[in-house]
Structure formats: structure tokens, C-alpha cells
Design a protein around this motif. Sequence first.
Motif, PDB file in Angstrom:
ATOM      1  N   ASP B  14       0.839  -1.199   0.000  1.00 46.16           N
ATOM      2  CA  ASP B  14       0.000   0.000   0.000  1.00 46.16           C
ATOM      3  C   ASP B  14       0.877   1.253   0.000  1.00 46.16           C
ATOM      4  OD1 ASP B  14      -2.181  -1.678   0.229  1.00 46.16           O
ATOM      5  OD2 ASP B  14      -2.309  -1.473   2.410  1.00 46.16           O
ATOM      6  N   ASN B  15       0.263   2.378  -0.353  1.00 48.28           N
ATOM      7  CA  ASN B  15       0.906   3.700  -0.226  1.00 48.28           C
ATOM      8  C   ASN B  15       2.264   3.782  -0.930  1.00 48.28           C
ATOM      9  OD1 ASN B  15      -1.158   4.819   1.524  1.00 48.28           O
ATOM     10  ND2 ASN B  15      -0.337   3.462   3.103  1.00 48.28           N
ATOM     11  N   ILE B  16       2.346   3.257  -2.140  1.00 47.26           N
ATOM     12  CA  ILE B  16       3.583   3.433  -2.908  1.00 47.26           C
ATOM     13  C   ILE B  16       3.565   4.866  -3.441  1.00 47.26           C
ATOM     14  CG2 ILE B  16       4.889   2.684  -4.935  1.00 47.26           C
ATOM     15  CD1 ILE B  16       4.948   0.652  -2.643  1.00 47.26           C
ATOM     16  N   ASP B  17       4.403   5.734  -2.827  1.00 49.92           N
ATOM     17  CA  ASP B  17       4.376   7.154  -3.193  1.00 49.92           C
ATOM     18  C   ASP B  17       5.329   7.428  -4.348  1.00 49.92           C
ATOM     19  OD1 ASP B  17       7.061   8.248  -2.076  1.00 49.92           O
ATOM     20  OD2 ASP B  17       6.264   6.964  -0.492  1.00 49.92           O
ATOM     21  N   THR B  18       5.222   8.620  -4.905  1.00 49.04           N
ATOM     22  CA  THR B  18       6.009   8.923  -6.114  1.00 49.04           C
ATOM     23  C   THR B  18       7.499   9.090  -5.796  1.00 49.04           C
ATOM     24  OG1 THR B  18       5.506  11.269  -5.936  1.00 49.04           O
ATOM     25  CG2 THR B  18       4.075   9.963  -7.357  1.00 49.04           C
ATOM     26  N   ASP B  19       7.859   9.355  -4.536  1.00 52.78           N
ATOM     27  CA  ASP B  19       9.284   9.376  -4.177  1.00 52.78           C
ATOM     28  C   ASP B  19       9.873   7.962  -4.254  1.00 52.78           C
ATOM     29  OD1 ASP B  19      10.472  12.065  -3.120  1.00 52.78           O
ATOM     30  OD2 ASP B  19       8.428  12.028  -2.367  1.00 52.78           O
ATOM     31  N   GLN B  20       9.047   6.956  -3.978  1.00 53.15           N
ATOM     32  CA  GLN B  20       9.523   5.571  -4.113  1.00 53.15           C
ATOM     33  C   GLN B  20       9.559   5.160  -5.581  1.00 53.15           C
ATOM     34  OE1 GLN B  20       7.876   2.604  -1.212  1.00 53.15           O
ATOM     35  NE2 GLN B  20       6.716   4.338  -0.445  1.00 53.15           N
ATOM     36  N   ILE B  21       8.605   5.675  -6.359  1.00 52.55           N
ATOM     37  CA  ILE B  21       8.533   5.297  -7.776  1.00 52.55           C
ATOM     38  C   ILE B  21       9.708   5.904  -8.550  1.00 52.55           C
ATOM     39  CG2 ILE B  21       7.143   5.431  -9.893  1.00 52.55           C
ATOM     40  CD1 ILE B  21       4.645   5.420  -8.053  1.00 52.55           C
ATOM     41  N   ILE B  22       9.964   7.203  -8.315  1.00 51.65           N
ATOM     42  CA  ILE B  22      11.142   7.810  -8.936  1.00 51.65           C
ATOM     43  C   ILE B  22      11.685   8.882  -7.970  1.00 51.65           C
ATOM     44  CG2 ILE B  22       9.718   9.344 -10.436  1.00 51.65           C
ATOM     45  CD1 ILE B  22      13.148   7.923 -11.473  1.00 51.65           C
ATOM     46  N   PRO B  23      12.777   8.549  -7.257  1.00 51.61           N
ATOM     47  CA  PRO B  23      13.303   9.480  -6.254  1.00 51.61           C
ATOM     48  C   PRO B  23      13.627  10.855  -6.853  1.00 51.61           C
ATOM     49  CG  PRO B  23      14.369   7.339  -6.073  1.00 51.61           C
ATOM     50  CD  PRO B  23      13.540   7.306  -7.329  1.00 51.61           C
ATOM     51  N   ALA B  24      13.382  11.899  -6.051  1.00 49.48           N
ATOM     52  CA  ALA B  24      13.462  13.280  -6.543  1.00 49.48           C
ATOM     53  C   ALA B  24      14.814  13.625  -7.155  1.00 49.48           C
ATOM     54  CB  ALA B  24      13.127  14.239  -5.414  1.00 49.48           C
ATOM     55  N   GLU B  25      15.892  13.008  -6.655  1.00 48.86           N
ATOM     56  CA  GLU B  25      17.211  13.391  -7.173  1.00 48.86           C
ATOM     57  C   GLU B  25      17.366  13.051  -8.656  1.00 48.86           C
ATOM     58  OE1 GLU B  25      20.594  10.845  -5.857  1.00 48.86           O
ATOM     59  OE2 GLU B  25      19.048   9.769  -4.737  1.00 48.86           O
ATOM     60  N   ALA B  44      13.374   3.454 -11.982  1.00 49.14           N
ATOM     61  CA  ALA B  44      11.969   3.232 -11.612  1.00 49.14           C
ATOM     62  C   ALA B  44      11.871   2.313 -10.401  1.00 49.14           C
ATOM     63  CB  ALA B  44      11.200   2.637 -12.786  1.00 49.14           C
ATOM     64  N   LEU B  45      11.053   2.719  -9.444  1.00 54.27           N
ATOM     65  CA  LEU B  45      10.795   1.968  -8.199  1.00 54.27           C
ATOM     66  C   LEU B  45      12.064   1.748  -7.360  1.00 54.27           C
ATOM     67  CD1 LEU B  45       8.195  -0.673  -9.514  1.00 54.27           C
ATOM     68  CD2 LEU B  45       7.731   1.345  -8.104  1.00 54.27           C
ATOM     69  N   THR B  60      13.224  -8.432  -4.393  1.00 50.75           N
ATOM     70  CA  THR B  60      13.253  -8.766  -5.815  1.00 50.75           C
ATOM     71  C   THR B  60      13.378  -7.461  -6.599  1.00 50.75           C
ATOM     72  OG1 THR B  60      11.698 -10.533  -5.308  1.00 50.75           O
ATOM     73  CG2 THR B  60      12.025 -10.017  -7.638  1.00 50.75           C
ATOM     74  N   PRO B  61      14.552  -7.206  -7.176  1.00 48.39           N
ATOM     75  CA  PRO B  61      14.687  -5.919  -7.872  1.00 48.39           C
ATOM     76  C   PRO B  61      13.769  -5.821  -9.081  1.00 48.39           C
ATOM     77  CG  PRO B  61      16.683  -7.255  -8.101  1.00 48.39           C
ATOM     78  CD  PRO B  61      15.775  -8.005  -7.184  1.00 48.39           C
ATOM     79  N   PHE B  62      13.227  -4.613  -9.291  1.00 51.71           N
ATOM     80  CA  PHE B  62      12.347  -4.363 -10.440  1.00 51.71           C
ATOM     81  C   PHE B  62      13.185  -4.253 -11.712  1.00 51.71           C
ATOM     82  CE2 PHE B  62      10.022  -1.078 -13.014  1.00 51.71           C
ATOM     83  CZ  PHE B  62       8.919  -1.849 -13.337  1.00 51.71           C
ATOM     84  N   ILE B  63      14.354  -3.647 -11.556  1.00 51.20           N
ATOM     85  CA  ILE B  63      15.290  -3.476 -12.675  1.00 51.20           C
ATOM     86  C   ILE B  63      16.573  -4.206 -12.294  1.00 51.20           C
ATOM     87  CG2 ILE B  63      16.755  -1.783 -13.873  1.00 51.20           C
ATOM     88  CD1 ILE B  63      13.931  -1.336 -14.728  1.00 51.20           C
ATOM     89  N   ILE B  64      17.105  -4.992 -13.201  1.00 49.44           N
ATOM     90  CA  ILE B  64      18.335  -5.728 -12.888  1.00 49.44           C
ATOM     91  C   ILE B  64      19.537  -5.045 -13.526  1.00 49.44           C
ATOM     92  CG2 ILE B  64      19.542  -7.955 -13.186  1.00 49.44           C
ATOM     93  CD1 ILE B  64      16.660  -9.207 -13.057  1.00 49.44           C
ATOM     94  N   GLY B  65      20.570  -4.851 -12.707  1.00 46.93           N
ATOM     95  CA  GLY B  65      21.841  -4.301 -13.198  1.00 46.93           C
ATOM     96  C   GLY B  65      21.694  -2.933 -13.850  1.00 46.93           C
ATOM     97  N   ASP B  66      22.307  -2.796 -15.028  1.00 48.73           N
ATOM     98  CA  ASP B  66      22.304  -1.506 -15.719  1.00 48.73           C
ATOM     99  C   ASP B  66      21.107  -1.316 -16.650  1.00 48.73           C
ATOM    100  OD1 ASP B  66      24.687  -0.905 -14.531  1.00 48.73           O
ATOM    101  OD2 ASP B  66      25.909  -1.710 -16.179  1.00 48.73           O
ATOM    102  N   ASN B  67      20.181  -2.248 -16.622  1.00 47.85           N
ATOM    103  CA  ASN B  67      19.056  -2.178 -17.562  1.00 47.85           C
ATOM    104  C   ASN B  67      18.166  -0.967 -17.322  1.00 47.85           C
ATOM    105  OD1 ASN B  67      19.659  -4.556 -18.915  1.00 47.85           O
ATOM    106  ND2 ASN B  67      18.717  -5.784 -17.294  1.00 47.85           N
ATOM    107  N   TYR B  68      17.386  -0.606 -18.325  1.00 49.69           N
ATOM    108  CA  TYR B  68      16.324   0.382 -18.112  1.00 49.69           C
ATOM    109  C   TYR B  68      14.966  -0.244 -18.377  1.00 49.69           C
ATOM    110  CZ  TYR B  68      15.816   1.055 -23.165  1.00 49.69           C
ATOM    111  OH  TYR B  68      15.574   0.869 -24.494  1.00 49.69           O
ATOM    112  N   LYS B  69      14.956  -1.468 -18.858  1.00 49.58           N
ATOM    113  CA  LYS B  69      13.694  -2.193 -19.056  1.00 49.58           C
ATOM    114  C   LYS B  69      13.563  -3.244 -17.958  1.00 49.58           C
ATOM    115  CE  LYS B  69      11.788  -0.705 -22.953  1.00 49.58           C
ATOM    116  NZ  LYS B  69      10.480  -0.019 -22.871  1.00 49.58           N
TER     117      LYS B  69
END
Lengths: 431, 185
Positions: B14-25, B44-45, B60-69
Motif C-alpha cells: 500500500d501507499n507506494i508514493d512517487t518518491d519511491q517510484i522515482i526518487p526526486a534526485e 523506476a521503483l 526482488t529488484p524491479f530493474i536488474i543491473g544496468d538495464n532500463y527495461k
Amino acid sequence: MGMTITEKILAESAKRSRVIPGENVWLNVDVLMTHDVCGPPTFAIWKKEFGEKAKIWDKNKLVVFPDHYIFTKNPHANRNVEVLRQFAAEHELPNYYDLGTERYKGVCHIALAEEGYNVPGTVLFGTDSHTCTSGAFGMFATGVGNTDAAFILGTGKIWERIPESMKFTFSGKMPPYLTAKDLILQILGDIGTDGATYRAMEFDGDAISSLSIYERMTLTNMAIEGGGMNGIIAVDEITSKFLADIDVNDYKTYQSDPDAVYHSKYNYDVSKLEPLVAKPHSPDNRDTVRNVAGTKLTKCYIGSCTGGKITDFYYAANLLLGKEVKVTTFIVPASTAVAKQLSEETISGISLKDIFEKSGCIIAESSCAACLGGPSDTIGRSIDGDVVISTTNRNFPGRMGSKSSQVYLASPLTVAASAINGAITDPRDFL
Amino acid sequence: MEKKITGKAYVLGDNIDTDQIIPAEHLVYSTSDPEELKKYGHYALSSVPADGAGLPNGFTPFIIGDNYKSDYKIIIGGSNFGSGSSREHAPLALQVAGVKVVIAESYARIFYRNSVDGGFLVPYVSKEKLNDKIKTGDIIEVDLESNKIKNLSNDSSYQLFSLGDVFEIVEAGGLFEYARTSGMI
């Protein structure tokens, strides 16, 4: 059946005699605000979508403040400010407040108020979720994304769903240890971070009437932390006096009808409320300061659109006068006008700036700074396992920088009291 | 618009906020430069706490290594998905990472609007809590005509709320396309 103040303003904007919560209407926008994070993508979408025909619907209604990532060496962040600058020059924008000039203002939501863009009865959209702050002036104000902003930029219109309203009434005389921040943390603990999703949050009662306009802005600012579409407080003498002082005199005022329909109503007696914190990692994770008193801190932070106004610094300076802070404490005036006031306003003949400096605080330049973390060289940014108490608005994981830091949100009184002890402290211990 | 979308599910709390989705930095990258855009997918995430990343087990990472997909095309969230800041970079980051559909019990208003108006992804509201029924890695089929999803990994299916008023905008591919089709601009 009557209407709420939010419904009346939206009906006027949609050129309708009445609107009903739940229906979608096209609104005519009075002001569009953007900044350095969302301005560049907004302009890019506007150019791409409108192509050759791209035209700003009304230059006088577009307001652009660089404020988020300002004092940084990050080349991408600096490029974003350059994009704003070039866009402003290319389109001869009258309301661009350029960095590095005397026009630079600092945090957009506070600057909107100071520069007279908050006009009662009007509709303001901004590419920032805390745009709801402006609702303290009896107007409708809310945040949108870049696509919506680009659409407004080209058409002056946007669709919106009419929100149901929730009413929060605060009665009684505000005790000296309580601030608007405690009131909104009380509400957030009661309703949760989605308790007002897609709804208007209306604040009233004699305790609200006694608050300065800046304190009211703390309430409306954090409406978004409850998921609210907007926060709103009807105009009274305090509002009209503030506006008259900055030569804003031509506006319409609205009040909710006695028979207006509300989703829900909450009533609070302020004499029974206590200083509060939001514990990590959510603004609704409420507790009393007394319950978490003694929690050791590594940083204190007073700043942002929520807690970096002159009233916030008065509260803090009152406690810090003649005392020293035990942990690194950042003072970040939201706007350059607030920074100037710190030098001019005094307590017992000493300027607030001197009080902060003598107590060992670090005073930073006006910007959003570490409220949202920012680039790695941002002043006040949390690192590693920092434990921070802050007057800002969000304590989500990683929000102030480090993902492993712990952030407590509190009033400027509580943050100042905690800075003196180096541990979370109830301000009543010093009052 | 595709009528059916099939892919691996990534399950969040629950409560997945946009800072978690894409950190402000990371909000400093250009959204129009195709190379820089990939950074949004890559991060992302990235601020979801590790124990909540890919439920039920987490870590479980959403993105593995250097990928962007990402390997995951479908996000299963809980309540109040996308709360917090107005950054449109949030649904954009998920789109760049390859996400087509988010299914959550409820959304924060601005994230929902951004997803629809920007044409980034389809934000469906589920009729029941799903982030305790679907596991990260399950293969999910989303039927946009019947508003149903099927978990092909165990053959269960669930009903979603129809997109209602915003269906036309989603179908057009975003607010601008919708406005052009309807003659507004």
C-alpha cells in the motif's frame, strides 16, 4: 440545496450555475504556475503537441519560479533552470523570477502569496502537489502533472472532477504550544494519507479564524498529504488585510452555504490537542511528541513551503533565544522575502537571524533544498542512517535523501525544542 | 489500444508514493532526449524499501543491473498508489521501464490523472485486494474489453472496475489525442 465554497468557485470557473460532486467539468484557469523540475517537460510537451501553432493562452497568467534544485553543481539541474530562462526570454514572459537576479523569490507556493497571485475566488493550477497551499486565500488551487499543465498552457482549460467536500472545524483558543502544523498532523492521523483522496478539505472554526495567513497556509499546504484535491479557507478580515497590504483589492469572496452537503465533518477542540509528530515513514503515522520524547537526533531542519515561513521562524526563534542547539540544525527560509525578514524582525531587540546564528544553526539560501532530498550536494540532505526532525511535509522512504534515514515531521516549536536537547522534545518543556 | 495485455506481475504494498517510484534526485534528466529518458526506466521503483520490493517475498529488484527495461509489464499495487508529489516522471518512469498496466485498489488523484492524460499506462482499480493473492512473477492477462484479469500461473481470475469516464482518453492514448479527436484543439 446549498453549495460548498469549493463548488461555488468551480461552478463560476466552469461558467455553470451549479456543479455536483462527481461530475467532470472543463474549468477556465486563472493562473498556471510551474518550476524548474516540471517546467522543462511541460514546455516540451506543449511544443510537441501544439507544434507550429503552439501559443501561450495568456502570458500574464503563466508564473514561473525556479525553486527546487537551485544551489547545486548538478549539470542536469542547472540545465533545467537554463531551459526556463530561455523559454521566458523567447516568449517574453512577464512573470518569470530568474535565479541570480533580484527577482529570484525562492519556494513557489510562498512566492505566489507574496507576489499577489493568490486571488480569492480564482482557480490556480500548478505542476506541484503542494499548489493546494494557495487555498488559504479562499481560492481553488491544486496540483497537476506536465501533460495537464501543457494542455492548460495552450488552451487555458482543463477537465476536473468536482470533489466532495470534507469539513474540519477547530474551536477554542490556540494554546501557546500548539501550531497549525499540529492541527494538520492531527487530521492526517485521523483520516490517513488517502482519507481525502479526490476531495476538498475545508477548514473553519474560531481557532482557524485566529490564525495568521501563513499559519493557515500550513493547513492547506498539507491537504495533499491526506490525498486532498484542494484545501480551502474562506476569506475573512485577516485575508483581506494581507491582500490590501500587497495591493490586491479586486476579488470575489465565497462562503459555503449553511445547507451545503459534506462527505464528512470533523470537529476539534484545540485546547484538548497536543504537540504531535508524524513518525517515519508516513505523514499519517501520528504520535504525541511526549510518546517519542528522548529519541536521539542527528539533524534538525526548519524550512520548505510548509515550515519555512516567517511565522515558523518566529516560533523557533522564541525557543532558541539565548540557547544553543546540540545537533546540526538547518534554517532554510522559504523565500528571499522571508530571508530578508529574518534580518529585520526582532525578539527582545535581537534579529531572528542573530538568534539562529548565536544558537549555532546553519542558515541556508531560499529554495526547496532538502525537503525533497535533491541532488547529492543539496544542503541539509539526509545521509546514511540520519535521524531527522523537520518542519517539512513528507517523510516517505528516501524523501529527504537517504533511503535508510528516519524522518519525523513536527511543528517549528517542536523542532526547535528538539534541537536544543539533541533529542525529540515537547515544546512545553521550554514554554 | 491493445485489447489484451499479458505479462509478468510485480507486486507492491500500500501507499507506494512517487518518491519511491522515482526518487526526486533523478528528476533532473531530460524527458525528451531518448538516451536520458532511459535513466527514468533504470531508476523506476528504486526507492521502494527492499523488503517490500516484489511481494510476497520482497528483495526482488524491479530493474536488474544496468538495464532500463524491467521483466515486469504489470504492476499489482494496494491502496493509495502514487501518492505524494505531482511528478509526471512517476508514470513516465514506469512506462519507460516497460509497464503497461497498473492494477491497484485505489490511486492518488494526480498519479491517476497523469497516467491517463499522459497516456503512459492504464490505471485499473481492482474490486478486491489483489496484492495478497497475486505473486511477483505470476503471468497475468489483462482484458481491456471485459475489465477482467486472469492469473495464468494458477488459473484464477478477478474483476476490475471499468475505466468509466476516462476510458475515451485512455483509448485515444492521452489528453491531447482525445482533444484532437473530439475537435477541442
